[in-house]
Design an enzyme around this catalytic site. Structure first.
Site, short mmCIF file in Angstrom:
data_model
loop_
_atom_site.label_atom_id
_atom_site.label_comp_id
_atom_site.label_asym_id
_atom_site.label_seq_id
_atom_site.Cartn_x
_atom_site.Cartn_y
_atom_site.Cartn_z
N ASP A 43 0.49 13.09 0.59
CA ASP A 43 -0.54 12.57 -0.30
C ASP A 43 -1.93 13.05 0.09
OD1 ASP A 43 -0.65 11.04 2.07
OD2 ASP A 43 0.42 9.39 1.13
N ASP A 95 3.89 -3.65 2.70
CA ASP A 95 4.51 -4.06 1.43
C ASP A 95 5.66 -3.13 1.04
OD1 ASP A 95 3.10 -1.78 0.82
OD2 ASP A 95 1.90 -2.66 -0.80
N HIS A 128 5.58 0.22 0.83
CA HIS A 128 5.27 1.47 0.12
C HIS A 128 5.52 2.67 1.03
CE1 HIS A 128 1.08 1.07 1.90
NE2 HIS A 128 1.28 2.37 2.07
N GLU A 140 3.30 2.70 -4.48
CA GLU A 140 3.11 1.26 -4.31
C GLU A 140 4.25 0.47 -4.96
OE1 GLU A 140 0.83 0.40 -2.40
OE2 GLU A 140 -1.04 1.49 -2.67
#
Length: 268
Positions: A72, A141, A143, A148
């Protein structure tokens, strides 16, 4: 799925580095048959990069015929920005190993045509023959990369909208000021990652314990992107004692026994 539990962050980093080096060496990469490696940024891979640099300098592994694709990049940051992932990768890894610059691929955070940038990145991966091993971390979380919760498992490289939790977590790299954290990023998709021949995810610390438990024992759900690895043919999760705290004792024993059998059979 393989689950490797080590005592601490340093032990996890060393295991992952040795594993990556072994995979490269076993492949015997050449100029016409390069090894294609997917890489992350953030705090998780720093120890692994340090170990790989040591291995490279002592002749344990060469990156001369390795092609890399990063997961990313923030949208809006140029390559020279101290918090861009271009800067991070060169500062912490690429400047210290024998990789050819033309073999390094990182998404362009200043690309004018963002959709075209995503399409071109996927094409570059395909043209390289696909990714042999994708190394990554996970968020609290669940990801992976900037995929996400809620992201499709079929997603390809795309423009990601960062959640408040991710922005808050990454603000530590921006002097604790969330207003400085970009709200969008380019990210490879869950599908891009899972197309790799092997995926190695590292997770350390209690803050990652729930995500690790969901990824290994939880129901497959796009609300926990890490659970996509349950469908992968060759996924490895490497975690420390703290990150494994929410796993059932029976689960830990099962994977520990598997590793004993795997090592006796001569695998790594």
């Amino acid at each position: 799925m393989r689950v490797i539990v080590k005592n601490d962050y340093d032990s996890c980093s060393k295991w992952v580095a040795k594993h990556i080096a072994q995979r490269i060496n076993e492949f015997h990469p050449s100029e016409t048959k390069p090894f294609v490696l997917g890489l992350p940024t953030g705090s998780t891979p720093l120890g692994t990069y340090a170990e790989l640099i040591k291995l490279n300098k002592t002749g344990g592994v060469s990156f001369t015929n390795v092609i890399t694709f990063n997961m990313d990049e923030y949208i809006g940051l140029d390559a020279a920005h101290p918090q861009s992932y271009h800067y991070f990768m060169f500062e912490n890894f690429f400047n210290h190993i024998d990789i050819k610059k033309e073999n390094i691929h990182i998404l362009n955070g200043l690309a004018k045509d963002k959709e075209a940038e995503c399409v071109a990145y996927e094409k570059a991966i395909a043209d390289a023959g696909g990714i042999r091993l994708f190394f990554g971390g996970i968020g609290s979380d669940g990801h992976i990369a900037f995929n996400e919760p809620g992201e499709s498992f079929a997603s390809r490289t795309h423009i990601a909208f960062l959640t408040k939790e991710t922005i808050d977590a990454n603000s530590r790299f921006f002097d604790g000021d969330i207003s400085k954290v970009p709200t969008h990023a380019f990210s490879v998709g869950v599908g891009t990652i899972c197309d790799s021949d092997e995926v190695v995810i590292m997770a350390t610390g209690r803050v990652k314990a729930r995500a690790v438990a969901q990824g290994i024992e939880g129901t497959i759900s796009h609300m926990w992107p890490i659970t996509a690895l349950q469908l992968h043919k060759n996924a490895v999760i490497v975690c420390d004692d703290e990150a494994s705290e929410e796993l059932k004792v029976k689960t830990l024993r099962y994977f520990a026994d598997n590793e004993i059998r795997y090592e006796k059979a001569g695998g790594r």
